[in-house]
Motif scaffolding. Structure first.
Motif, PDB file in Angstrom:
ATOM      1  N   LEU A 169       4.757  -9.913 -59.729  1.00  0.00           N
ATOM      2  CA  LEU A 169       6.170  -9.904 -60.082  1.00  0.00           C
ATOM      3  C   LEU A 169       6.452 -10.970 -61.135  1.00  0.00           C
ATOM      4  N   ALA A 170       7.287 -10.623 -62.097  1.00  0.00           N
ATOM      5  CA  ALA A 170       7.689 -11.601 -63.111  1.00  0.00           C
ATOM      6  C   ALA A 170       8.643 -12.611 -62.476  1.00  0.00           C
ATOM      7  N   GLU A 171       8.451 -13.866 -62.810  1.00  0.00           N
ATOM      8  CA  GLU A 171       9.325 -14.919 -62.302  1.00  0.00           C
ATOM      9  C   GLU A 171      10.620 -14.945 -63.111  1.00  0.00           C
ATOM     10  N   VAL A 172      11.753 -15.190 -62.433  1.00  0.00           N
ATOM     11  CA  VAL A 172      13.036 -15.331 -63.138  1.00  0.00           C
ATOM     12  C   VAL A 172      13.362 -16.809 -63.259  1.00  0.00           C
ATOM     13  N   TYR A 173      14.072 -17.159 -64.346  1.00  0.00           N
ATOM     14  CA  TYR A 173      14.308 -18.572 -64.647  1.00  0.00           C
ATOM     15  C   TYR A 173      15.766 -19.001 -64.650  1.00  0.00           C
ATOM     16  N   ASP A 174      16.642 -18.228 -65.279  1.00  0.00           N
ATOM     17  CA  ASP A 174      17.989 -18.723 -65.520  1.00  0.00           C
ATOM     18  C   ASP A 174      18.983 -17.572 -65.479  1.00  0.00           C
ATOM     19  N   PHE A 175      20.235 -17.902 -65.181  1.00  0.00           N
ATOM     20  CA  PHE A 175      21.331 -16.946 -65.126  1.00  0.00           C
ATOM     21  C   PHE A 175      22.515 -17.566 -65.866  1.00  0.00           C
ATOM     22  N   GLY A 176      23.282 -16.770 -66.585  1.00  0.00           N
ATOM     23  CA  GLY A 176      24.437 -17.334 -67.260  1.00  0.00           C
ATOM     24  C   GLY A 176      25.326 -16.277 -67.869  1.00  0.00           C
ATOM     25  N   LEU A 177      26.349 -16.728 -68.562  1.00  0.00           N
ATOM     26  CA  LEU A 177      27.308 -15.866 -69.241  1.00  0.00           C
ATOM     27  C   LEU A 177      27.036 -15.914 -70.731  1.00  0.00           C
ATOM     28  N   GLU A 219      28.784 -15.233 -73.807  1.00  0.00           N
ATOM     29  CA  GLU A 219      30.156 -14.992 -74.269  1.00  0.00           C
ATOM     30  C   GLU A 219      30.223 -14.049 -75.468  1.00  0.00           C
ATOM     31  N   GLU A 220      29.218 -14.114 -76.357  1.00  0.00           N
ATOM     32  CA  GLU A 220      29.247 -13.286 -77.557  1.00  0.00           C
ATOM     33  C   GLU A 220      29.186 -11.792 -77.249  1.00  0.00           C
ATOM     34  N   VAL A 221      28.670 -11.413 -76.093  1.00  0.00           N
ATOM     35  CA  VAL A 221      28.623  -9.998 -75.695  1.00  0.00           C
ATOM     36  C   VAL A 221      29.435  -9.751 -74.436  1.00  0.00           C
ATOM     37  N   GLU A 222      30.147 -10.766 -73.994  1.00  0.00           N
ATOM     38  CA  GLU A 222      30.986 -10.680 -72.804  1.00  0.00           C
ATOM     39  C   GLU A 222      30.226 -10.097 -71.624  1.00  0.00           C
ATOM     40  N   GLY A 223      29.051 -10.642 -71.367  1.00  0.00           N
ATOM     41  CA  GLY A 223      28.240 -10.163 -70.264  1.00  0.00           C
ATOM     42  C   GLY A 223      27.384 -11.259 -69.681  1.00  0.00           C
ATOM     43  N   PHE A 224      26.781 -10.963 -68.584  1.00  0.00           N
ATOM     44  CA  PHE A 224      25.897 -11.905 -67.913  1.00  0.00           C
ATOM     45  C   PHE A 224      24.447 -11.582 -68.240  1.00  0.00           C
ATOM     46  N   TYR A 225      23.596 -12.578 -68.100  1.00  0.00           N
ATOM     47  CA  TYR A 225      22.181 -12.378 -68.371  1.00  0.00           C
ATOM     48  C   TYR A 225      21.360 -13.170 -67.356  1.00  0.00           C
ATOM     49  N   PHE A 226      20.114 -12.795 -67.221  1.00  0.00           N
ATOM     50  CA  PHE A 226      19.136 -13.683 -66.609  1.00  0.00           C
ATOM     51  C   PHE A 226      17.860 -13.578 -67.402  1.00  0.00           C
ATOM     52  N   THR A 227      17.111 -14.650 -67.407  1.00  0.00           N
ATOM     53  CA  THR A 227      15.853 -14.668 -68.142  1.00  0.00           C
ATOM     54  C   THR A 227      14.705 -14.615 -67.156  1.00  0.00           C
ATOM     55  N   GLN A 228      13.628 -14.025 -67.603  1.00  0.00           N
ATOM     56  CA  GLN A 228      12.452 -13.908 -66.750  1.00  0.00           C
ATOM     57  C   GLN A 228      11.198 -14.126 -67.577  1.00  0.00           C
ATOM     58  N   GLU A 229      10.113 -14.291 -66.874  1.00  0.00           N
ATOM     59  CA  GLU A 229       8.798 -14.443 -67.491  1.00  0.00           C
ATOM     60  C   GLU A 229       8.497 -13.216 -68.351  1.00  0.00           C
ATOM     61  N   LEU A 230       7.933 -13.438 -69.526  1.00  0.00           N
ATOM     62  CA  LEU A 230       7.537 -12.346 -70.390  1.00  0.00           C
ATOM     63  C   LEU A 230       6.198 -11.793 -69.908  1.00  0.00           C
ATOM     64  N   VAL A 231       6.164 -10.499 -69.659  1.00  0.00           N
ATOM     65  CA  VAL A 231       4.948  -9.828 -69.219  1.00  0.00           C
ATOM     66  C   VAL A 231       4.480  -8.947 -70.365  1.00  0.00           C
ATOM     67  N   GLU A 232       3.289  -9.207 -70.868  1.00  0.00           N
ATOM     68  CA  GLU A 232       2.733  -8.437 -71.971  1.00  0.00           C
ATOM     69  C   GLU A 232       2.297  -7.065 -71.480  1.00  0.00           C
ATOM     70  N   GLY A 233       2.443  -6.063 -72.330  1.00  0.00           N
ATOM     71  CA  GLY A 233       1.968  -4.732 -71.996  1.00  0.00           C
ATOM     72  C   GLY A 233       3.088  -3.708 -72.011  1.00  0.00           C
ATOM     73  N   THR A 279      10.292 -15.583 -72.437  1.00  0.00           N
ATOM     74  CA  THR A 279      11.246 -15.035 -71.483  1.00  0.00           C
ATOM     75  C   THR A 279      11.960 -13.844 -72.109  1.00  0.00           C
ATOM     76  N   ARG A 280      12.575 -13.078 -71.281  1.00  0.00           N
ATOM     77  CA  ARG A 280      13.307 -11.910 -71.738  1.00  0.00           C
ATOM     78  C   ARG A 280      14.656 -11.893 -71.054  1.00  0.00           C
ATOM     79  N   SER A 281      15.702 -11.563 -71.766  1.00  0.00           N
ATOM     80  CA  SER A 281      17.056 -11.569 -71.210  1.00  0.00           C
ATOM     81  C   SER A 281      17.528 -10.158 -70.916  1.00  0.00           C
ATOM     82  N   PHE A 282      18.273 -10.019 -69.846  1.00  0.00           N
ATOM     83  CA  PHE A 282      18.899  -8.762 -69.466  1.00  0.00           C
ATOM     84  C   PHE A 282      20.390  -9.028 -69.384  1.00  0.00           C
ATOM     85  N   VAL A 283      21.190  -8.173 -69.979  1.00  0.00           N
ATOM     86  CA  VAL A 283      22.632  -8.393 -70.007  1.00  0.00           C
ATOM     87  C   VAL A 283      23.329  -7.257 -69.278  1.00  0.00           C
TER      88      VAL A 283
END
Length: 85
Positions: free
Chosen positions: A34-42, A44-58, A1-5
């Motif tokens: 389309l990459a599937e998304v899995y989780d959303f959360g806060l 705290e260490e970067v004071e931001g939100f993230y969501f995780t998604q399926e890792l797509v190679e390439g 998975t990959r996180s976006f903040v």
């Protein structure tokens, strides 16, 4: 998975809600191109939100398209449009 903040310091609650709404929208999109998304959360260490998604190679899409022919670019955007249909 990959996180976006989405960093929130100094940003409005509206920006955080928009990021959360984007995650909710992505959870409803299901397509092989389309990459599937899995989780959303806060995060705290970067004071931001993230969501995780399926890792797509390439390469990133922008990198791939920079060296592609017009025909390939049109084909990719047709596939993206079908995924959003």
């Amino acid at each position: 998975t990959r996180s976006f903040v989405a960093s929130t310091p100094g940003r409005s609650q509206g920006a955080a809600e928009a990021f959360k709404d984007e995650f909710r929208l992505l959870t409803h999109l299901h397509h092989p191109n389309l990459a599937e998304v899995y989780d959303f959360g806060l995060a705290e260490e970067v004071e931001g939100f993230y969501f995780t998604q399926e890792l797509v190679e390439g390469p990133y899409l922008g990198e791939f398209l920079r060296g592609a022919s017009r025909e390939v670019i049109v084909d990719v955007f047709i596939q993206l449009a079908r995924a959003l249909d």
